[in-house]
Design an enzyme around this catalytic site. Structure first.
Site, mmCIF file in Angstrom:
data_model
loop_
_atom_site.group_PDB
_atom_site.id
_atom_site.type_symbol
_atom_site.label_atom_id
_atom_site.label_comp_id
_atom_site.label_asym_id
_atom_site.label_seq_id
_atom_site.Cartn_x
_atom_site.Cartn_y
_atom_site.Cartn_z
ATOM 1 N N GLU A 218 0.980 -1.089 -0.061
ATOM 2 C CA GLU A 218 -0.092 0.122 0.056
ATOM 3 C C GLU A 218 0.717 1.230 0.129
ATOM 4 O OE1 GLU A 218 -4.268 -0.936 2.487
ATOM 5 O OE2 GLU A 218 -2.584 -0.074 3.480
ATOM 6 N N HIS A 242 -5.035 -12.779 4.768
ATOM 7 C CA HIS A 242 -5.172 -12.618 3.337
ATOM 8 C C HIS A 242 -4.348 -12.905 2.433
ATOM 9 C CE1 HIS A 242 -7.850 -9.478 5.004
ATOM 10 N NE2 HIS A 242 -6.829 -8.445 4.845
HETATM 11 P P1 NDP Z 1 -9.646 1.318 13.991
HETATM 12 O O1 NDP Z 1 -8.499 1.580 14.713
HETATM 13 O O2 NDP Z 1 -10.200 2.165 13.245
HETATM 14 O O3 NDP Z 1 -10.379 0.593 15.194
HETATM 15 C C1 NDP Z 1 -12.108 0.522 15.245
HETATM 16 C C2 NDP Z 1 -12.468 1.093 16.414
HETATM 17 O O4 NDP Z 1 -12.101 0.419 17.770
HETATM 18 C C3 NDP Z 1 -12.037 2.642 16.796
HETATM 19 O O5 NDP Z 1 -12.608 3.411 16.329
HETATM 20 C C4 NDP Z 1 -12.019 2.413 18.223
HETATM 21 O O6 NDP Z 1 -13.413 3.032 18.757
HETATM 22 C C5 NDP Z 1 -11.882 1.106 18.774
HETATM 23 N N1 NDP Z 1 -10.454 0.692 19.196
HETATM 24 C C6 NDP Z 1 -9.429 1.225 18.461
HETATM 25 N N2 NDP Z 1 -8.236 0.756 19.205
HETATM 26 C C7 NDP Z 1 -8.798 0.039 20.213
HETATM 27 C C8 NDP Z 1 -8.135 -0.491 21.383
HETATM 28 N N3 NDP Z 1 -6.839 -0.639 21.567
HETATM 29 N N4 NDP Z 1 -8.998 -0.741 22.398
HETATM 30 C C9 NDP Z 1 -10.257 -0.748 22.150
HETATM 31 N N5 NDP Z 1 -10.976 -0.246 21.259
HETATM 32 C C10 NDP Z 1 -9.974 0.168 20.263
HETATM 33 O O7 NDP Z 1 -9.434 -0.185 13.206
HETATM 34 P P2 NDP Z 1 -10.144 -0.772 12.012
HETATM 35 O O8 NDP Z 1 -11.642 -0.166 12.049
HETATM 36 O O9 NDP Z 1 -9.231 -0.372 10.843
HETATM 37 O O10 NDP Z 1 -9.852 -2.071 12.116
HETATM 38 C C11 NDP Z 1 -10.873 -2.927 13.112
HETATM 39 C C12 NDP Z 1 -11.047 -4.507 12.522
HETATM 40 O O11 NDP Z 1 -11.150 -4.341 11.448
HETATM 41 C C13 NDP Z 1 -9.599 -4.950 12.799
HETATM 42 O O12 NDP Z 1 -9.690 -6.151 13.317
HETATM 43 C C14 NDP Z 1 -8.795 -5.012 11.608
HETATM 44 O O13 NDP Z 1 -8.060 -6.256 11.464
HETATM 45 C C15 NDP Z 1 -10.246 -5.256 10.524
HETATM 46 N N6 NDP Z 1 -10.169 -4.665 9.265
HETATM 47 C C16 NDP Z 1 -9.815 -3.596 8.750
HETATM 48 C C17 NDP Z 1 -9.829 -3.435 7.677
HETATM 49 C C18 NDP Z 1 -9.547 -1.724 6.988
HETATM 50 O O14 NDP Z 1 -9.657 -1.517 6.076
HETATM 51 N N7 NDP Z 1 -9.737 -0.765 7.863
HETATM 52 C C19 NDP Z 1 -10.050 -3.992 6.487
HETATM 53 C C20 NDP Z 1 -10.373 -5.634 6.960
HETATM 54 C C21 NDP Z 1 -10.312 -5.720 8.192
HETATM 55 P P3 NDP Z 1 -13.755 3.725 19.956
HETATM 56 O O15 NDP Z 1 -12.468 4.369 20.481
HETATM 57 O O16 NDP Z 1 -14.627 4.830 19.686
HETATM 58 O O17 NDP Z 1 -14.226 2.729 20.934
HETATM 59 C C1 BG6 Z 2 -7.040 -4.928 6.057
HETATM 60 C C2 BG6 Z 2 -5.902 -4.469 6.804
HETATM 61 O O1 BG6 Z 2 -7.511 -6.356 6.598
HETATM 62 O O2 BG6 Z 2 -7.025 -4.901 4.839
HETATM 63 C C3 BG6 Z 2 -5.535 -3.094 6.610
HETATM 64 O O3 BG6 Z 2 -6.204 -4.572 8.320
HETATM 65 C C4 BG6 Z 2 -5.345 -2.917 5.099
HETATM 66 O O4 BG6 Z 2 -4.376 -2.919 7.132
HETATM 67 C C5 BG6 Z 2 -6.691 -3.565 4.266
HETATM 68 O O5 BG6 Z 2 -5.281 -1.688 4.642
HETATM 69 C C6 BG6 Z 2 -6.549 -3.537 3.017
HETATM 70 O O6 BG6 Z 2 -7.722 -3.768 2.278
HETATM 71 P P1 BG6 Z 2 -8.085 -3.525 0.722
HETATM 72 O O7 BG6 Z 2 -9.526 -4.325 0.487
HETATM 73 O O8 BG6 Z 2 -8.285 -2.036 0.619
HETATM 74 O O9 BG6 Z 2 -6.850 -3.857 -0.067
#
Ligand code: NDP
Ligand code: BG6
Length: 494
Positions: A218, A242
Site C-alpha cells: 500500500e 489475506h
Molecule cells: P480502528 O483502529 O479504526 O479501530 C476501530 C475502532 O475500535 C476505533 O474507532 C476505536 O473506537 C476502537 N479501538 C481502536 N483501538 C482500540 C483498542 N486498542 N482497544 C479498544 N478499542 C479500540 O481499526 P479498523 O477499523 O481499521 O479495524 C478494526 C478491525 O477490522 C480489525 O480487526 C482489522 O483487522 C479489521 N479490518 C480492517 C480493515 C480496514 O480497511 N480498516 C479491512 C479489513 C479488516 P472507539 O475508541 O470509539 O471505541
Molecule cells: C485490512 C488491513 O485487512 O486490509 C488493512 O487491516 C489494509 O491494514 C486492508 O489496509 C486492505 O484492504 P483492501 O481491500 O483495501 O486491499
C-alpha cells in the site's frame, strides 16, 4: 429475502473499517434491494459523537455507483441514513449494550447481526457484554449471527482460547470469521481459473513452476489506525490471513465438489503442508518519514496513534515452502508492506525455462512464461509469452495475453464486503474461515511471530514511498531466484 426485520449492530462504528467498508457496502446492498424492507443499523463505539457528526462521517464514503447514470441518489442516501444511528458505550458493559438495544429497538423477534469491527483484544469482552445484555438469540428463526474480523487472536494458543471463549456465547453456526480478500472478485476467480480451465492443472506443479510470488503493498500510512495496527503488525494484519488464504487457493489440490466443506477441506490440507518459516527466511521493516523540497511525509512512529518507541513491523517478506508432491522445492515468496511507492496485490506464477531451448542455443535470450494475477488495482490476469517481433530476422520478445476485467466484463465489480455481508445475511459460509483452517494458519506463523517478538528479528527502517522495502528483501528474493516486482514501473508503462 426474508420478511423479518434485520438489525445490524456495527461495533467499532467510529473506526476506519466501519466508515470505509462496512457502511458503504451496506448502502450498496440497500441500493440494489438486497436488504429487507425493514432494517435498522446501530453503530456502537466508545467515542462520544452526535448523530449528525456520525452521519456526516459515514456519508463521506457512500457512493452512488449502483444508481442509474446521472442520478445522484441523494434520496437513497437520506433514506439509508434515516435507518442508521450511533450509540456510545463501553465494549465490556452489558448495561451499555442494553441501553443501546433499547434506544435502537432491538427485539429477540428480529434477525440480528453483530459486526465486530474492533481490534481482536476486545472480541471476547464484547461477546460477553452482548450476552449479559440478553442480546444473543438462536442460530435460526429468528437468527443472531456475529461477524468477527481478522486477525482472530495473536497466535495459535490465544486463537484457540478465543475460539473456545466465543464458543461459550455463540455456536459455530452463528460465527462468521471474515477475511475480506476471499470476497474479492479476482480471488473468487482463482478456483475458476484453476479448475474450470483444462490447460492449467497439468502444468500447475513443481515440474513447470519455478516460484510463486504473492505481493501486497500500500502506498499509504496507517491513517490513525495505530490503536489497532500497533497491537498486531503487518504479519498478523495481512500475511497470516489475506496472503495465506491466497497461497492456499493457489496451492491446494482440486476439491472433489464445489461448496464450503470441500474447498475448506483442501485449504486445511495444504496449510498443514507448509513448513513454518524461520527467522533466516524473513525480513521485516518499519517505514520512516521522508522530506523533500516539496513535502514532508510522516513515518510510522510519527502517527499520533503510534507509541514513539514502537518496534512493530510495517513490512515483511518471507519465503514459504509447501512440502508435498506437487510443490516440493518451489519457493513461495510472500511480501506485505505499508508505506510503499504504489498500492497493489499480485500473484506471480513463474514458469521454468524451456529445456534445451533452441532459441537460447542459437544465441537468443528468451524470457520465461509467467502467469500474473493482479487482484488490485487493475483486476486482471495476464500471461507473459515469448513472441517473434515482426520484421525480418528472428528477434524474440515478451508480450502479454491480457484479460482486464474493466474491458472484458460490463458488470460493476462489487466491493468484497458487499458479497460477504450478503452471504452473512443469507447464512452462506463458503467464503468464511472455518475453525480448523484458522488453527492451521496460526501454526504457520506462530513460531516466527514468537521469535520476532523475542527480539530475534528487528525491523529495518525504509523510507515511506519505497519501491521494494528494506534492501534485504531483494536479497532474500534473489537467494530464491526471484526479483521483486516494480509496481510503479508497471503502472508508468500502462
Ligand atoms: P480502528 O483502529 O479504526 O479501530 C476501530 C475502532 O475500535 C476505533 O474507532 C476505536 O473506537 C476502537 N479501538 C481502536 N483501538 C482500540 C483498542 N486498542 N482497544 C479498544 N478499542 C479500540 O481499526 P479498523 O477499523 O481499521 O479495524 C478494526 C478491525 O477490522 C480489525 O480487526 C482489522 O483487522 C479489521 N479490518 C480492517 C480493515 C480496514 O480497511 N480498516 C479491512 C479489513 C479488516 P472507539 O475508541 O470509539 O471505541
Ligand atoms: C485490512 C488491513 O485487512 O486490509 C488493512 O487491516 C489494509 O491494514 C486492508 O489496509 C486492505 O484492504 P483492501 O481491500 O483495501 O486491499
Amino acid at each position: 429475502m426474508s420478511d423479518s426485520k434485520l438489525n445490524i449492530v456495527v461495533i467499532g462504528a467510529s473506526g476506519h473499517l466501519a466508515r470505509t467498508k462496512i457502511y458503504p457496502a451496506l448502502f450498496s446492498l440497500y441500493c440494489q434491494g438486497f436488504l429487507p424492507d425493514d432494517f435498522y443499523i446501530a453503530g456502537y463505539a466508545r467515542s462520544s459523537m452526535t448523530q449528525a457528526t456520525f452521519r456526516e462521517r459515514i456519508t463521506e464514503k457512500l457512493t452512488c455507483r449502483y444508481s442509474p447514470e446521472g442520478d445522484d441518489c441523494s434520496h437513497n442516501m437520506e433514506a439509508f441514513l434515516g435507518r442508521c444511528c450511533y450509540h456510545a458505550g463501553q465494549y465490556d458493559s452489558g448495561a451499555d449494550f442494553s441501553a443501546m438495544a433499547n434506544e435502537a429497538g432491538l427485539s429477540p423477534k428480529d434477525n440480528t447481526l453483530f459486526y465486530l469491527a474492533v481490534p481482536p483484544s476486545v472480541f471476547y469482552p464484547v461477546a460477553e457484554a452482548i450476552q449479559d445484555a440478553g442480546l444473543v438469540g438462536h442460530a435460526e428463526d429468528p437468527w443472531t449471527r456475529i461477524v468477527i474480523e481478522k486477525p482472530f487472536g495473536r497466535d495459535r494458543v490465544s486463537s484457540d482460547e478465543l475460539t473456545e471463549l466465543m464458543g461459550q456465547v455463540f455456536s459455530e453456526t452463528q460465527v462468521f470469521r471474515i477475511d475480506h480478500y476471499l470476497g474479492k472478485e479476482v480471488i473468487q476467480n482463482l478456483v475458476v481459473l484453476r479448475f474450470a480451465n483444462l490447460i492449467f492443472e497439468p502444468i500447475w506443479n513443481r515440474d513447470y513452476i519455478e516460484s510463486v510470488q504473492i505481493t501486497w503493498q500500500e502506498n499509504k500510512s496507517i491513517e490513525g489506525r495505530g490503536g489497532y495496527f500497533d497491537e498486531v503488525g503487518i504479519i498478523r494484519d495481512v500475511m497470516q490471513n489475506h496472503l495465506l488464504q491466497i497461497l492456499a487457493l493457489v496451492a491446494m489440490e482440486p476439491p472433489s465438489r464445489l461448496g464450503a466443506t470441500h474447498i475448506q477441506d483442501e485449504k486445511v490440507r495444504v496449510l498443514k503442508c507448509i513448513s513454518p518459516p524461520g527467522v533466516d527466511e524473513v525480513v521485516t521493516g518499519q517505514f520512516v518519514g521522508t522530506t523533500s523540497d516539496k513535502y514532508t511525509v510522516m513515518g510510522y512512529k510519527d502517527d499520533p496513534t503510534v507509541p514513539d518507541d514502537s518496534n512493530t513491523p510495517t513490512y515483511a517478506a518471507t519465503v514459504m515452502h509447501v512440502v508435498n508432491r506437487r510443490w516440493d522445492g518451489v519457493p513461495f515468496l510472500m511480501i506485505a508492506g505499508k508505506g510503499m511507492d504504489a498500492s497493489a496485490n499480485e500473484i506471480r506464477i513463474q514458469f521454468r525455462d524451456v529445456p534445451a531451448n533452441m532459441f537460447r542455443l542459437a544465441g537468443e535470450n528468451p524470457s520465461r512464461n509467467a502467469l500474473v494475477i493482479n487482484v488490485q488495482p487493475d483486476a486482471s490476469i495476464y500471461f507473459e509469452i515469448v513472441a517473434k517481433v515482426p520484421g525480418v530476422g528472428m528477434k524474440l520478445d515478451s508480450r502479454l495475453l491480457d484479460l482486464r476485467y474493466a474491458s472484458a466484463f460490463n458488470e460493476i465489480i462489487p466491493d468484497a464486503y458487499e458479497d460477504l455481508l450478503l452471504d452473512v445475511i443469507n447464512g452462506e459460509k463458503s467464503l468464511f474461515i472455518r475453525e480448523d483452517e484458522l488453527a492451521a494458519s496460526w501454526d504457520v506463523f506462530t513460531p516466527l511471530l514468537k521469535e520476532i517478538e523475542a527480539g530475534g528479528v528487528s525491523p529495518v527502517d525504509y523510507p515511506f514511498g519505497s519501491k521494494s522495502g528494506p534492501e534485504a528483501a531483494a536479497a532474500l528474493a534473489e537467494r530464491h531466484g526471484m526479483t521483486l516486482t516494480d509496481f510503479q514501473a508497471s503502472k508508468d508503462a500502462t
